[in-house]
Design an enzyme around this catalytic site. Structure first.
Site, mmCIF file in Angstrom:
data_model
loop_
_atom_site.group_PDB
_atom_site.id
_atom_site.type_symbol
_atom_site.label_atom_id
_atom_site.label_comp_id
_atom_site.label_asym_id
_atom_site.label_seq_id
_atom_site.Cartn_x
_atom_site.Cartn_y
_atom_site.Cartn_z
ATOM 1 N N GLU A 1 -0.934 8.013 22.601
ATOM 2 C CA GLU A 1 -2.294 7.559 22.335
ATOM 3 C C GLU A 1 -2.430 6.868 20.971
ATOM 4 O O GLU A 1 -3.479 6.294 20.676
ATOM 5 C CB GLU A 1 -3.264 8.742 22.373
ATOM 6 C CG GLU A 1 -3.371 9.396 23.728
ATOM 7 C CD GLU A 1 -4.304 10.585 23.711
ATOM 8 O OE1 GLU A 1 -5.296 10.556 24.457
ATOM 9 O OE2 GLU A 1 -4.042 11.541 22.949
ATOM 10 N N VAL B 1 -12.138 13.501 21.005
ATOM 11 C CA VAL B 1 -13.398 13.058 21.610
ATOM 12 C C VAL B 1 -14.554 13.896 21.076
ATOM 13 O O VAL B 1 -15.681 13.406 20.979
ATOM 14 C CB VAL B 1 -13.349 13.086 23.152
ATOM 15 C CG1 VAL B 1 -12.412 12.032 23.690
ATOM 16 C CG2 VAL B 1 -13.006 14.449 23.688
ATOM 17 N N GLU B 2 -14.281 15.139 20.706
ATOM 18 C CA GLU B 2 -15.319 15.993 20.121
ATOM 19 C C GLU B 2 -15.873 15.383 18.836
ATOM 20 O O GLU B 2 -17.081 15.407 18.591
ATOM 21 C CB GLU B 2 -14.761 17.399 19.837
ATOM 22 C CG GLU B 2 -14.497 18.219 21.079
ATOM 23 C CD GLU B 2 -13.133 17.973 21.743
ATOM 24 O OE1 GLU B 2 -12.798 18.727 22.663
ATOM 25 O OE2 GLU B 2 -12.409 17.037 21.342
ATOM 26 N N TYR C 1 -32.590 1.332 22.883
ATOM 27 C CA TYR C 1 -31.258 1.642 23.414
ATOM 28 C C TYR C 1 -30.213 0.645 22.958
ATOM 29 O O TYR C 1 -29.051 1.001 22.800
ATOM 30 C CB TYR C 1 -31.279 1.776 24.943
ATOM 31 C CG TYR C 1 -32.018 0.691 25.672
ATOM 32 C CD1 TYR C 1 -31.449 -0.546 25.903
ATOM 33 C CD2 TYR C 1 -33.308 0.922 26.150
ATOM 34 C CE1 TYR C 1 -32.133 -1.537 26.562
ATOM 35 C CE2 TYR C 1 -33.997 -0.068 26.817
ATOM 36 C CZ TYR C 1 -33.405 -1.297 27.031
ATOM 37 O OH TYR C 1 -34.085 -2.277 27.688
ATOM 38 N N LYS D 1 -12.389 10.107 28.206
ATOM 39 C CA LYS D 1 -11.209 9.241 28.234
ATOM 40 C C LYS D 1 -10.934 8.965 29.703
ATOM 41 O O LYS D 1 -10.925 9.878 30.524
ATOM 42 C CB LYS D 1 -10.005 9.931 27.611
ATOM 43 C CG LYS D 1 -10.105 10.180 26.130
ATOM 44 C CD LYS D 1 -8.820 10.858 25.696
ATOM 45 C CE LYS D 1 -8.780 11.197 24.251
ATOM 46 N NZ LYS D 1 -7.501 11.841 23.902
#
Length: 138
Positions: free
Chosen positions: A42, A91-92, A72, A117
């Site tokens: 990654e 991702v957190e 938005y 992901k």
């Protein structure tokens, strides 16, 4: 997955609430390429992610003026800016940063953020995290 390549198991939240004076502002299925991940495969290249954001926003007269609402498009631009800042391991972390930037607008009471992901596990349409953060009570 349905024919529009959207997961069938993700239902948009209905968090607008007339009694509490809240409207629901959302960004659905924002597809971006992000430098994210801790594994060797990654690192050094971007991978596709999907971001969903649900905001509960205090109702106020808007008078049909953009300045009087949570926009938005602005939320999307801020998410893109976070992703463009550079590599993140988790991702957190990305979800927390997105929630924090949404809560900077005092009209936003709650931010629910899902980051997925899309290409990490071949057998899964997506993997990730969903968080919910509230504006601290005075």
């Amino acid at each position: 997955m349905n024919r529009m390549n959207k997961p069938d198991n993700v239902t948009p939240l209905k968090i607008a609430d007339a009694e509490r004076g809240l409207r629901h502002v959302f960004v659905r299925d924002l597809l971006l390429d992000a430098h994210i991940g801790v594994y060797k495969h990654e690192l050094g290249s971007a991978q596709p992610i999907r971001v969903n954001v649900d905001l509960s926003v205090s109702e106020a007269p808007h008078g049909d003026a953009l300045d009087n609402v949570v926009c938005y498009a602005t939320v999307v631009d801020r998410i893109k800016a976070i992703v463009d800042e550079g590599h993140l391991n988790l991702v957190e972390t990305l979800a927390e940063r997105i929630a924090a930037v949404c809560l900077e607008d005092e009209r936003v009471q709650t931010a629910r953020v899902r980051v997925e992901k899309l290409a990490v596990i071949p057998e899964a349409a997506g993997v990730g995290v969903e968080i919910e953060r509230h504006r601290p009570r005075p």
